[in-house]
Scaffold this active site. Sequence first.
Site, PDB file in Angstrom:
ATOM      1  N   GLY A 108     -14.704  14.513 -12.865  1.00 32.68           N
ATOM      2  CA  GLY A 108     -16.297  13.768 -11.904  1.00 32.68           C
ATOM      3  C   GLY A 108     -16.899  13.854 -10.376  1.00 32.68           C
TER       4      GLY A 108
ATOM      5  N   ARG B 109     -14.387   4.420 -14.855  1.00 33.66           N
ATOM      6  CA  ARG B 109     -13.024   3.599 -14.659  1.00 33.66           C
ATOM      7  C   ARG B 109     -12.150   3.990 -15.856  1.00 33.66           C
ATOM      8  NH1 ARG B 109     -13.539  -2.510 -13.563  1.00 33.66           N
ATOM      9  NH2 ARG B 109     -15.396  -2.801 -12.114  1.00 33.66           N
ATOM     10  N   VAL B 110     -12.142   4.803 -16.609  1.00 37.27           N
ATOM     11  CA  VAL B 110     -10.695   5.440 -17.638  1.00 37.27           C
ATOM     12  C   VAL B 110     -10.992   6.596 -17.807  1.00 37.27           C
ATOM     13  CG1 VAL B 110     -10.367   4.917 -19.528  1.00 37.27           C
ATOM     14  CG2 VAL B 110     -10.832   3.053 -19.062  1.00 37.27           C
TER      15      VAL B 110
ATOM     16  N   ILE C 108      -7.426   2.620  -9.742  1.00 38.76           N
ATOM     17  CA  ILE C 108      -6.372   2.620 -10.464  1.00 38.76           C
ATOM     18  C   ILE C 108      -5.657   4.295 -11.087  1.00 38.76           C
ATOM     19  CG2 ILE C 108      -5.969   1.777 -13.181  1.00 38.76           C
ATOM     20  CD1 ILE C 108      -6.420  -0.661 -10.668  1.00 38.76           C
TER      21      ILE C 108
ATOM     22  N   LYS D 292       7.921   9.835  -8.956  1.00 42.98           N
ATOM     23  CA  LYS D 292       8.533   9.571  -9.698  1.00 42.98           C
ATOM     24  C   LYS D 292       9.355  10.661 -10.862  1.00 42.98           C
ATOM     25  CE  LYS D 292       9.948   7.244 -13.954  1.00 42.98           C
ATOM     26  NZ  LYS D 292      10.759   6.119 -14.697  1.00 42.98           N
TER      27      LYS D 292
ATOM     28  N   HIS E 196       6.990  -7.004  33.398  1.00 40.57           N
ATOM     29  CA  HIS E 196       8.236  -7.380  32.737  1.00 40.57           C
ATOM     30  C   HIS E 196       7.160  -8.469  31.751  1.00 40.57           C
ATOM     31  CE1 HIS E 196      11.611  -4.192  34.190  1.00 40.57           C
ATOM     32  NE2 HIS E 196      11.231  -4.526  35.577  1.00 40.57           N
TER      33      HIS E 196
END
Length: 515
Positions: A34, A63-64, A126, A137, A275
């Site tokens: 993009g 979106r995908v 997403i 990971k 205090h």
Amino acid sequence: MSIKRALVSVSDKTGIVEFCRELASLGVEIISTGGTKSLLAKEGVPVIGISDVTGFPEILDGRVKTLHPAVHSGLLAVRDSSEHQRQMQELGLDYIDLVVVNLYPFQETISKPDVEYEDAIENIDIGGPTMLRSAAKNHAFVSVVVDAGDYSTVLEEIRANGDTTLETRKRLAAKVFRHTGAYDTLISEYLSNVTGDPLPERFSVTYEKIQDLRYGENPHQKAAFYKKPLAPAGTLTTAEQLHGKELSYNNINDANAALQIVKEFDEPAVVAVKHMNPCGVGVGENVLEAFKKAYEADTTSIFGGIVAANRMIDGPTAELLKDIFLEIILAPDFTPEALELLTKKKNIRLLKMGEFGSAKERKSVLAVTSIEGGMIVQESDVHSLDVNDLKVVTDRKPTEEELKQLLFGWKVVKHVKSNAIVLAANDMTVGVGAGQMNRVGSARIAIEQAGDKAKGAVLASDAFFPMGDTLELAAQAGITAVIQPGGSVKDEESIRVANENGIAMVFTGIRHFKH
């Protein structure tokens, strides 16, 4: 191992062109999507599109695009697994060694006062979090960058070794999971509020570090100062420090206590805190008069304390403040004359808060308290008492002046540690009894502090009287009116003592415990 391919897709493009240009000069192939791809190409950085890798177009308005096996196999493949190597070769897939991603600006979107729900939802990323999690990971083999502040470190290590160190990849992976965790927390908090479920079955919070503190409540305790991502104006987390040393842990606690009290008032008000309890509160026609009353309320305890004002500190007020040892002065602003006077004191902290807004407009927020093994959460106590809520329970009604002082005392006692008793007269506190194990003990402290000023003063109690002894003590001191929640099984005993001594007493029906 060496970094040969990088996938870059960022919403915040700060520094990305320079970073990618340097990567390209080191022989790294850059894949992008993009707007990031368009920017890099425009700036002459060699780049290939994600569709050239996936063999599939970006669809559904973007979106995908990265949710594809060619991307995630490249991120998740275990490089020293012969089976993973075989599968990658058979499918004609290649590894991705570096991921540089930051996410759709969800926080910035929902911070807009007129944000539409649909716009907020559209700004939930997403593909970005999925790539980040995959890369993080597999940090044994893949480097992942979510913070532009890490660009230089990554480049230095690639120049030196062709790759980042495992230690760096572990650190970057940890940062990724903190980042995506915070991102998801903001989304869940937003949706929980939209659906009217602020205390759901799972409760997550996220904060951003403002600074490390020298130590905590005591020198042997570590501490840091954090803020909520969408912290409102007029809070300590958004204050501008104009002068003085860094804030300490105790400074922050005390300053916040002072701020919450002074926000109770729309008229000019000044609060002195020690205090986390108010030692003096005053209101007046202007900030100077309010400060004089707050100071006169307790000229001893204010020493080394915090002063908060809900009006700009002017020159005449600063003239008085500069002669007192104070840790912090906080106010909406300071006049040039006041700043000139106060900045001559090297160590005093001056905090510019901006406008507080109306006391009646204060909204409750969720207050989180840590306990061992968990936490407890509640709405903050922003209840505002209306005079029509009061119930006169004695034969004598309070005079107009007594009623004014009772309402003043009620605003203050709400912020005093329980058991709490506040004596008030002439728009100022004259005695404060805080944190005692029984209510009559707090009353004795407040009356002793008030001395002769107790005569003709009013008394505010944060909770009901379990018996009539506090009223008897008040009568002996010459107190003329009392405000308390009511609701004790022995209310009648207190009412009887009040009637016998000509004390006017009103019930609020609201308790203000503060622990």
